[in-house]
Design an enzyme around this catalytic site. Structure first.
Site, PDB file in Angstrom:
ATOM      1  N   SER A  15       0.800  -1.101   0.252  1.00 44.98           N
ATOM      2  CA  SER A  15       0.169  -0.216   0.012  1.00 44.98           C
ATOM      3  C   SER A  15       0.880   1.150  -0.024  1.00 44.98           C
ATOM      4  O   SER A  15       0.189   2.253  -0.343  1.00 44.98           O
ATOM      5  CB  SER A  15      -0.957   0.003   1.258  1.00 44.98           C
ATOM      6  N   ASP A 200      -0.826   7.567   9.946  1.00 50.15           N
ATOM      7  CA  ASP A 200      -1.513   6.497  10.933  1.00 50.15           C
ATOM      8  C   ASP A 200      -0.784   5.520  11.547  1.00 50.15           C
ATOM      9  O   ASP A 200      -1.162   4.568  12.014  1.00 50.15           O
ATOM     10  CB  ASP A 200      -2.440   5.922   9.970  1.00 50.15           C
ATOM     11  N   HIS A 203       1.400   4.264   7.523  1.00 54.20           N
ATOM     12  CA  HIS A 203       1.742   4.829   6.346  1.00 54.20           C
ATOM     13  C   HIS A 203       2.425   6.210   6.151  1.00 54.20           C
ATOM     14  O   HIS A 203       2.162   6.745   7.119  1.00 54.20           O
ATOM     15  CB  HIS A 203       0.391   4.976   5.553  1.00 54.20           C
TER      16      HIS A 203
END
Lengths: 258, 258
Positions: A15, A200, A203
């Site tokens: 991600s 967070d 990330h």
């Protein structure tokens, strides 16, 4: 059908790669697309949540065989995993450290080994380490979910996976971008300051991606200057260089970035 | 070699397309790359300074022939010219309005006409009009150069080219994104307010690209909902849908966006 007019800069990862074009982040994928415009096509091959176990079958499908002459050449290949592999059991994303190392080597070998059907000696490979985890923020974020989830990553665990990426890069003699250390040193080695670089706990935010971009371009400039954007000509000429009286003279030759 | 695992969203145009990933602009190319991640590869085929005369030979090279089975399918093709074609003589970028219209029709025809070697009936074509020119800012910018340059674009001239794009889209029955009108109406039809949307009297700033993105996505949603990002499945599965016990079961099938 899209013709192959430009070679490729492929970003392969999880991600943190997939989010490389996130609005408001000036993230590294976006900035690479910008500086490599008209030179290389930057392809987003980021797969949120993936570890290297799941990445390998996808990698095999994203990298064409050497025998396929129609596929665009990959000039630069960044491989960026570890953030999910480093999950703690019982997370289904967990990959044991030794297998993580073997998986990374397998990916590199698929492109770098002369015996591989995907052998591409001109592809410049870059391994990237995952950023540090802010376990304070991550724990709070998971606790706030319904139902609450136990902390799924550890600071030192991810550090170990980051060091493993460094070791694989050294052993395989490919470039290494040490995002873990760059972010950690930018915090003054203070986990409580990681929120300056992470959105967070896991990330990257705009500041974090800024570090990634800087380190990546610095690495390209020193290890692989031939594929630095300043050293690649545009595929089609700048407009001031077009032969305005006879445009075909200058425009009908596809000049592959080389 | 990069395998063809995803179909393509091609943005073909001039500098206003090329700058679609500009840092700090949250521009339309970046945002499309973000929302189409794992679905379509968004390709930057913007060529700063180009008009349609120079664009056609490049277009022919960027669009593969139908007979080439290895090339990725272009699912969406945005064609965005006019900002340079509308230059005033003696600018070498000037293309007379009638030829601009003919050139746009030629590009559309290359993809849409069954007789064309590049015929692709499944490609969704979108024509985009150029933004209005802020002649106050543009004149000042050109006057400040050394040596000073005379104003090279006119407000009403560019408006005429924008209207021509609209007419070609209607005649050719392809979608139309009216950037000219969207920006103009957002200013309250006040040329002095164009600087809210333009960075230098000609190119778009973040607010301008925000309008472009909104209008483009609205057009896709209404005219071509089959290629809206919400209606395309990911090429490879979300990680939670992977068969964790036997990953190969779910990961070895490339599911082309369709």
């Amino acid at each position: 059908m899209a013709a192959h007019v430009q070679d490729v800069f492929m970003l392969f990862g999880d991600s943190i790669t997939q989010e490389g074009w996130e609005p408001g982040h000036n993230a590294f994928g976006q900035r690479l697309t910008h500086v490599y415009a008209r030179k290389l096509d930057v392809l987003n091959r980021g797969f949120s949540g993936y570890n290297t176990d799941w990445g390998i079958p996808v990698f095999e499908q994203c990298i064409a065989k050497t025998s396929d002459p129609s596929a665009p050449k990959i000039r630069v290949l960044a491989i960026w995993f570890g953030a999910n592999d480093a999950c703690i059991l019982p997370s289904p994303q967990h990959v044991p450290l030794a297998r993580f190392v073997a998986n990374l080597k397998q990916m590199v070998g698929m492109v770098k080994s002369p015996a591989s059907p995907r052998y591409s000696p001109t592809t410049r490979i870059i391994l990237i380490s995952p950023p540090p985890v802010d376990t304070f923020v991550r724990r709070a974020e998971l606790q706030a979910r319904d139902p609450p989830i136990a902390l799924d990553r550890g600071f030192e665990v991810t550090q170990g996976y980051a060091e493993a990426v460094r070791d694989v890069a050294k052993e395989e003699d490919v470039a290494f971008v040490d995002v873990w250390t760059a972010v950690w040193e930018a915090t003054g080695k203070d986990e409580r300051s990681l929120s300056k670089f992470l959105s967070d706990g896991l990330h990257l935010n705009e500041q974090g991606y800024q570090l990634v971009y800087q380190e990546l371009i610095k690495t390209i400039a020193t290890k692989y200057p031939d594929v630095h954007y300043d050293n690649l000509g545009p595929t089609f000429p700048p407009w001031a260089e077009i032969d305005w009286e006879n445009p075909s003279n200058s425009l009908y030759t596809v000049r592959k970035a080389d």
